[in-house]
Design an enzyme around this catalytic site. Structure first.
Site, PDB file in Angstrom:
ATOM      1  N   LYS A  26      39.144  41.339  33.943  1.00 45.60           N
ATOM      2  CA  LYS A  26      39.153  40.094  34.665  1.00 45.60           C
ATOM      3  C   LYS A  26      40.493  39.326  34.865  1.00 45.60           C
ATOM      4  CE  LYS A  26      35.095  37.979  33.760  1.00 45.60           C
ATOM      5  NZ  LYS A  26      34.422  37.260  32.651  1.00 45.60           N
ATOM      6  N   ARG A  96      36.697  32.236  29.872  1.00 45.09           N
ATOM      7  CA  ARG A  96      36.097  33.414  30.227  1.00 45.09           C
ATOM      8  C   ARG A  96      36.324  34.728  29.478  1.00 45.09           C
ATOM      9  NH1 ARG A  96      37.166  33.733  36.598  1.00 45.09           N
ATOM     10  NH2 ARG A  96      35.480  35.277  36.390  1.00 45.09           N
ATOM     11  N   GLY A 105      27.314  41.046  31.390  1.00 47.40           N
ATOM     12  CA  GLY A 105      26.566  40.377  30.562  1.00 47.40           C
ATOM     13  C   GLY A 105      26.751  40.209  29.034  1.00 47.40           C
ATOM     14  N   MET A 107      29.513  39.306  27.506  1.00 44.10           N
ATOM     15  CA  MET A 107      30.195  38.209  26.880  1.00 44.10           C
ATOM     16  C   MET A 107      29.703  36.689  27.630  1.00 44.10           C
ATOM     17  SD  MET A 107      32.120  39.298  24.715  1.00 44.10           S
ATOM     18  CE  MET A 107      32.948  40.972  24.345  1.00 44.10           C
ATOM     19  N   ARG A 352      36.336  43.240  40.971  1.00 44.43           N
ATOM     20  CA  ARG A 352      36.601  44.620  39.959  1.00 44.43           C
ATOM     21  C   ARG A 352      35.839  45.666  41.029  1.00 44.43           C
ATOM     22  NH1 ARG A 352      32.060  42.245  36.007  1.00 44.43           N
ATOM     23  NH2 ARG A 352      30.611  41.799  37.484  1.00 44.43           N
ATOM     24  N   HIS A 468      20.800  40.730  36.108  1.00 47.50           N
ATOM     25  CA  HIS A 468      21.038  41.578  34.980  1.00 47.50           C
ATOM     26  C   HIS A 468      20.506  42.747  35.286  1.00 47.50           C
ATOM     27  CE1 HIS A 468      20.556  42.806  30.822  1.00 47.50           C
ATOM     28  NE2 HIS A 468      21.862  42.579  30.858  1.00 47.50           N
ATOM     29  N   SER A 777      31.175  84.144  23.495  1.00 44.82           N
ATOM     30  CA  SER A 777      30.676  82.911  24.377  1.00 44.82           C
ATOM     31  C   SER A 777      30.438  82.016  23.190  1.00 44.82           C
ATOM     32  CB  SER A 777      29.188  83.394  24.972  1.00 44.82           C
ATOM     33  OG  SER A 777      28.485  82.281  25.318  1.00 44.82           O
ATOM     34  N   CYS A 844      28.343  78.355  25.800  1.00 43.62           N
ATOM     35  CA  CYS A 844      26.881  78.097  26.424  1.00 43.62           C
ATOM     36  C   CYS A 844      25.933  77.191  25.611  1.00 43.62           C
ATOM     37  CB  CYS A 844      26.202  79.861  26.425  1.00 43.62           C
ATOM     38  SG  CYS A 844      26.152  80.378  24.438  1.00 43.62           S
ATOM     39  N   TYR A 864      34.578  80.097  31.993  1.00 41.99           N
ATOM     40  CA  TYR A 864      33.311  79.374  32.225  1.00 41.99           C
ATOM     41  C   TYR A 864      32.440  78.585  31.331  1.00 41.99           C
ATOM     42  CZ  TYR A 864      30.349  83.015  29.848  1.00 41.99           C
ATOM     43  OH  TYR A 864      29.828  83.629  28.955  1.00 41.99           O
TER      44      TYR A 864
HETATM   45  P1  ADP Z   1      30.899  37.395  33.718  1.00 44.63           P
HETATM   46  O1  ADP Z   1      31.839  38.395  33.153  1.00 44.63           O
HETATM   47  O2  ADP Z   1      29.622  37.120  33.163  1.00 44.63           O
HETATM   48  O3  ADP Z   1      30.789  37.583  35.224  1.00 44.63           O
HETATM   49  P2  ADP Z   1      32.786  35.207  34.396  1.00 44.63           P
HETATM   50  O4  ADP Z   1      33.604  34.921  33.519  1.00 44.63           O
HETATM   51  O5  ADP Z   1      32.934  35.945  35.793  1.00 44.63           O
HETATM   52  O6  ADP Z   1      31.320  35.794  33.672  1.00 44.63           O
HETATM   53  O7  ADP Z   1      32.117  33.783  34.975  1.00 44.63           O
HETATM   54  C1  ADP Z   1      30.721  33.830  35.365  1.00 44.63           C
HETATM   55  C2  ADP Z   1      30.829  32.905  36.759  1.00 44.63           C
HETATM   56  O8  ADP Z   1      31.105  31.756  36.364  1.00 44.63           O
HETATM   57  C3  ADP Z   1      31.746  33.421  37.669  1.00 44.63           C
HETATM   58  O9  ADP Z   1      31.188  34.295  38.672  1.00 44.63           O
HETATM   59  C4  ADP Z   1      32.023  32.098  38.657  1.00 44.63           C
HETATM   60  O10 ADP Z   1      31.087  31.886  39.483  1.00 44.63           O
HETATM   61  C5  ADP Z   1      31.715  31.034  37.558  1.00 44.63           C
HETATM   62  N1  ADP Z   1      33.094  30.639  37.006  1.00 44.63           N
HETATM   63  C6  ADP Z   1      33.974  31.247  36.125  1.00 44.63           C
HETATM   64  N2  ADP Z   1      35.025  30.384  36.168  1.00 44.63           N
HETATM   65  C7  ADP Z   1      35.107  29.523  36.891  1.00 44.63           C
HETATM   66  C8  ADP Z   1      36.043  28.350  37.470  1.00 44.63           C
HETATM   67  N3  ADP Z   1      37.210  28.428  36.763  1.00 44.63           N
HETATM   68  N4  ADP Z   1      35.490  27.902  38.502  1.00 44.63           N
HETATM   69  C9  ADP Z   1      34.294  27.799  39.051  1.00 44.63           C
HETATM   70  N5  ADP Z   1      33.402  28.809  38.502  1.00 44.63           N
HETATM   71  C10 ADP Z   1      33.563  29.606  37.589  1.00 44.63           C
HETATM   72 MG    MG Z   2      32.078  37.611  36.300  1.00 48.09          MG
HETATM   73 MG    MG Z   3      27.601  37.007  33.165  1.00 54.11          MG
END
Ligand code: ADP
Ligand code: MG
Ligand code: MG
Length: 897
Positions: A26, A96, A105, A107, A352, A468, A777, A844, A864
């Site tokens: 990220k 984040r 999901g 963290m 990503r 999720h 083999s 094998c 192989y």
């Molecule tokens: P995950 O890894 O679970 O996707 P993120 O860090 O991407 O978590 O955060 C989840 C959501 O929170 C992002 O998709 C975004 O919508 C919102 N978010 C995160 N940072 C910001 C920010 N600085 N301003 C507005 N929304 C944010």
């Molecule tokens: Mg995200």
């Molecule tokens: Mg999330």
């Protein structure tokens, strides 16, 4: 001084996309996007090195960190013109998490950090929107309370429900500023009641609390489980990104959404995603409100198309599609993007490489070659070999009768039937007992990961295409129907009802994740039709691969399947399976129980016919491709009669008394059969058995030649050799029988004699064994058992613990123990080649279909690999990737993250 903090924003950045190891995926991509001039709110990333240092030093941060964070906060303040903690003009941030490998999901992110009883008033005044300010504050308390302070989120949700109910509201967006203010008071009371201290008002305390929680979340049970299931190195650590907030919850010209640059389910080259007006963060994926489609095309005629983002927010959508195109071109891969619109202005919060189904991966890779974005070799590296599994398995028989009981979203393709379960633990338990299960949940959460892994398919009542359940199922290649709104799940009573039907735990249902349908009972399936893209990509793979791919097959059906999937021969035909048919087992038992060689010969004569017939059929299917036949391997006691009835049948057929038979059975009993009279020892002690098999092989080859003119070269493989002399003795008899058969048929047909290398001694003494062996083999299943002194059938009891304790990096029976067993293989290859330069080498075991093990086989230069029929395409692709990969120790990770 170490640089622990990397800034981004205002069109520049300290980091870049190639720094994901240090900044997490990220953080690295936020930096890259910032440098590309995309609208990214400014922020900074605390490196994964801090996480590593934190755990190495009893959860202490490096000394210089605090000062670097202060400086970086000041830089954000300067960029956006707000001040962290300021009463009139407060800066709010998100905190984040982001590991080098995406862990969806796993963290938790905290939004709106920096709000307290004072700054909320400032935000309300500044924005001239008290409703928005209080909505942000209540969201913050709930997230921070849950993620950082560990207060159960249900307590907050109950409060929210109470307020909504007392007002008669359905949507969160109906709540007024005063309602939200009241809610904040309630939330704060919850925190104080649960923790005995008030909700923290000091914004720096909030910030460090959130940073600590992100680092803490690296070691939670669910994160550890996810890493183990996905083979992610725990030493990597997570980064923390702190970023200025932008707001999607400021009114109807605001929104939040997630989008893919192409369809992640089919690969179609069309934008794909969902958004929600006047919402924030994960509202879209949390299933609180039903999200709207991004485009009219995506809605595919559904009325929701009228509320598509391209119609409702044309300006922001135009900006978004420009960003899509720019990012795809830049990363040369399909992107998964998170965005927010604040007062009609677009912000990008994440990009990503998008997770996708195998079908989509193939289509995107092949399309991108056609678009000139990738070379064929790059395309080959883009598809995860294991994911092909999804395509090779059956789909619903279109002509079969079915009773559809529910419809949901086609979240992840695949047609599966199984017993319904309602909790992840139940799924795991039943799956371990060998049952096929379908996990049914209202919605899934990261706590359900182990159950999703155990289940064949997943059904949820709530959540969209990016929920999720949908994301994780696609990643795992499981069938998933998400958001089947009519399904009412009663998890406590273990049942669901839909359209008047009640389905209880253990009842069978069928899911079709490709269409989103749920059916009662078991619906028959048919073999898959492989797409044009599959053929194209596999042709590219075949062009670059060096390793040949054979199959382990003994039945005609398996052999046919394997040939259809591109097998280039049989690497292992286990002959013992050919003795288990009802009419043969009696003759086999007579043979084993016979008092002398004469008795054995009589019984064997009856088996010979059958064996020859089997080989004729296999040779015909393989049409001239090499076929490696392993002579009888298992201990004889495996064939012995177990019940009185079985014993009597043998007695009747052989004319021996049941009593005599019983005595003979007792004589054959072994304390440790795995290390007893098996493999070539059978051939040494009871040579008639191998004589019969060898004769059957040569006669069959001769018969096939006579019939069709195809020359098969049987490769006769002697199992469990440890001493060169064993092979020498057995080979002499094979050669003699070959001469006999040649004389009888008047035909000299080619053949090879070789051995399995499955004992450590054989690997070490390979030089002298190679004097008698045209090929080796590697029987890596037994070689692993013998080298590790570990029984595969008994290792289950501690396998999990051994992996958790980092004793085994992974299950050595699924993925080769490269350091140990691999070294034995290298030694054997080297010493075997020293004696016989052109010795053929193959593998094998189970490992022949495992991409990581295949990569190792490439480095050893084997000729192989041989694997089960359904694994053949996987092995072809993995072999191509191994040939293309420049790194000699690690297999290529397909661009899944
Ligand atoms: P995950 O890894 O679970 O996707 P993120 O860090 O991407 O978590 O955060 C989840 C959501 O929170 C992002 O998709 C975004 O919508 C919102 N978010 C995160 N940072 C910001 C920010 N600085 N301003 C507005 N929304 C944010
Ligand atoms: Mg995200
Ligand atoms: Mg999330």
């Amino acid at each position: 001084m170490t640089k622990w903090v990397y800034r981004f924003g205002g069109g520049k950045a300290d980091g870049s996309a190639d720094m994901r190891r240090l900044l997490g995926g990220k953080g690295a991509n936020l930096a890259e996007m910032s440098s590309l001039g995309l609208p990214v709110p400014p922020g900074f990333t605390i490196t994964t090195a801090v996480c590593t240092a934190y755990y190495a030093n009893a959860k202490q941060y490096p000394d210089e960190l605090a000062a670097q964070v202060d400086e970086a906060v000041a830089a954000i303040e300067a960029e956006v013109g707000n001040t962290f903690g300021d009463a009139d003009n407060p800066l709010l941030v998100s905190v984040r998490s982001g590991a080098p490998v995406s862990m969806p999901g796993m963290m938790d992110t905290v939004l709106n950090l920096g709000l307290n009883d004072i700054t909320v008033e400032g935000l309300a005044a500044r924005s001239n929107d008290p409703r928005f300010a209080w909505d942000s504050y209540r969201r913050f308390i709930q997230m921070y309370g849950d993620v950082v302070l560990g207060v159960d989120h249900y307590l907050f949700e109950d409060q929210l429900e109470d307020v909504k109910q007392s007002k008669g509201f359905i949507q969160d967006t109906d709540l007024t500023a005063d309602d939200l203010k009241q809610l904040v008071a309630g939330y704060k009371a919850v925190v104080e009641k649960e923790l005995g201290t008030p909700f923290p008002q000091d914004v720096r305390e909030q910030l460090w609390g959130a940073i600590g929680a992100v680092f803490g979340s690296w070691m939670t049970e669910r994160a550890v489980t996810y890493r183990r299931l996905h083979d992610i190195d725990a030493r990597m650590g997570t980064a923390v990104t702190v970023q200025a907030m932008v707001f999607g919850n400021m009114g109807t010209d605001c929104a939040t959404g997630v989008a893919f640059t192409r369809n992640p389910s089919t690969g179609e080259h069309a934008y794909y995603g969902e958004y929600l007006i006047n919402a924030q963060g994960e509202d879209v994926v949390a299933g609180i409100r039903t999200p709207q489609p991004l485009t009219v095309h995506m809605a595919n005629g559904d009325p929701s198309g009228e509320r598509a983002m391209e119609l409702v927010m044309p300006k922001a959508f135009a900006e978004l599609s420009a960003v899509f195109d720019k990012l795809e071109l830049h990363y040369r891969d399909m992107q998964d993007i998170e965005f927010t619109v604040q007062q009609d202005k677009l912000y990008i919060l994440q990009t990503r490489n998008g997770k996708r189904t195998a079908r989509a991966a193939l289509k995107v890779a092949v399309d991108m070659v056609e678009e000139g974005l990738l070379s064929p070799e790059e395309a080959v590296l883009r598809v995860d070999p294991i994911s092909l599994d999804q395509l090779l398995h059956p789909s619903l028989d279109p002509d079969a009768e079915r009773k559809v009981i529910a419809k949901g979203l086609p979240a992840s393709p695949g047609a599966v039937s199984g017993a319904v379960v309602f909790s992840a633990d139940d799924a795991q338990k039943r799956a371990q007992a060998g049952e096929a299960v379908i996990l049914v949940r209202t919605e899934t959460s990261p706590e359900d990961i182990h159950g999703m892994h155990a289940a064949l398919g997943i059904l949820t009542a709530r959540g969209g295409m990016t929920s999720h359940a949908a994301v994780v199922a696609r990643g795992m290649g499981k069938a998933c129907v998400a958001g089947a709104g009519d399904v009412s799940v009663d998890e406590a009573r273990k049942r669901f009802t839909v359209a008047g039907v009640t389905v209880k735990e253990g009842d069978i249902v069928t899911l079709d994740g490709g269409t989103g349908t749920v059916m009662e009972g078991r619906v028959p399936t048919v073999e898959p039709e492989l797409s044009g893209e599959f053929g194209t990509l596999m042709a590219w793979a075949d062009k670059v691969r060096r390793l040949k791919v054979r199959t382990n097959a003994e039945t005609p059906e398996d052999a046919r399947t394997a040939v259809r999937f591109g097998a280039e021969g049989i690497g292992l035909c286990r002959t013992e399976h050919m003795f288990f048919d009802e009419d043969r087992i009696v003759a086999m038992r007579e043979m084993i129980l016979a008092a002398d060689a004469e008795g054995r010969k009589a019984a064997l004569a009856r088996i010979l016919e059958h064996q020859r017939g089997d080989f004729v059929e296999l040779f015909e299917i393989m049409a001239g491709l090499p076929v490696t036949i392993r002579l009888l391997d298992p201990p004889l006691h495996e064939f012995l009669p177990h019940t009185t009835k079985e014993l009597e049948a043998v007695a009747a057929a052989s004319g021996l008394s049941a009593k005599a038979l019983k005595r003979r059975a007792m004589e054959l009993h072994e304390v440790n059969p795995m290390l007893g009279m098996r493999g070539c020892r059978l051939g040494v002690v009871f040579p008639e058995v191998y004589d019969m098999q060898v004769r059957a092989i040569f006669e069959a080859a001769s018969e096939v030649f006579a019939r069709s003119g195809a020359t098969v070269t049987p490769e006769i493989m002697v199992p469990l050799v440890g001493f060169a002399r064993e092979l020498e003795m057995i080979k002499a008899r094979i050669d003699a029988i070959h001469s006999e058969v040649a004389k009888e048929t008047g035909r000299e047909l080619p053949y090879l004699v070789g051995t399995m290398i499955e004992l450590p001694r054989a690997a070490l003494r390979a030089a002298e064994i190679a004097e008698h062996a045209a090929f080796f083999s590697f029987g890596t299943n037994d070689l692993t058992q013998m080298a590790l002194g570990l029984s595969r059938d008994d290792s289950g009891k501690f396998m999990d613990l051994y992996q958790r304790a980092n004793i085994f990096e992974r299950d050595p029976f699924a993925s080769l123990d490269i350091e140990g067993v691999g070294e034995l293989m290298s030694i054997a290859a080297e010493r075997g080649r020293a004696t016989r330069g052109d010795i053929k080498l193959g593998v094998c075991g189970e490992h022949g279909g495992d991409p990581r093990s295949i990569h190792f086989c490439e480095t050893v230069g084997l000729e192989y690999v041989s694997c089960s029929p359904y694994r053949v395409p996987i092995a072809r692709l993995a072999a191509a990737q191994a040939a293309l990969s420049t790194d000699s120790s690690e297999p290529t990770r397909a661009a899944a993250e």
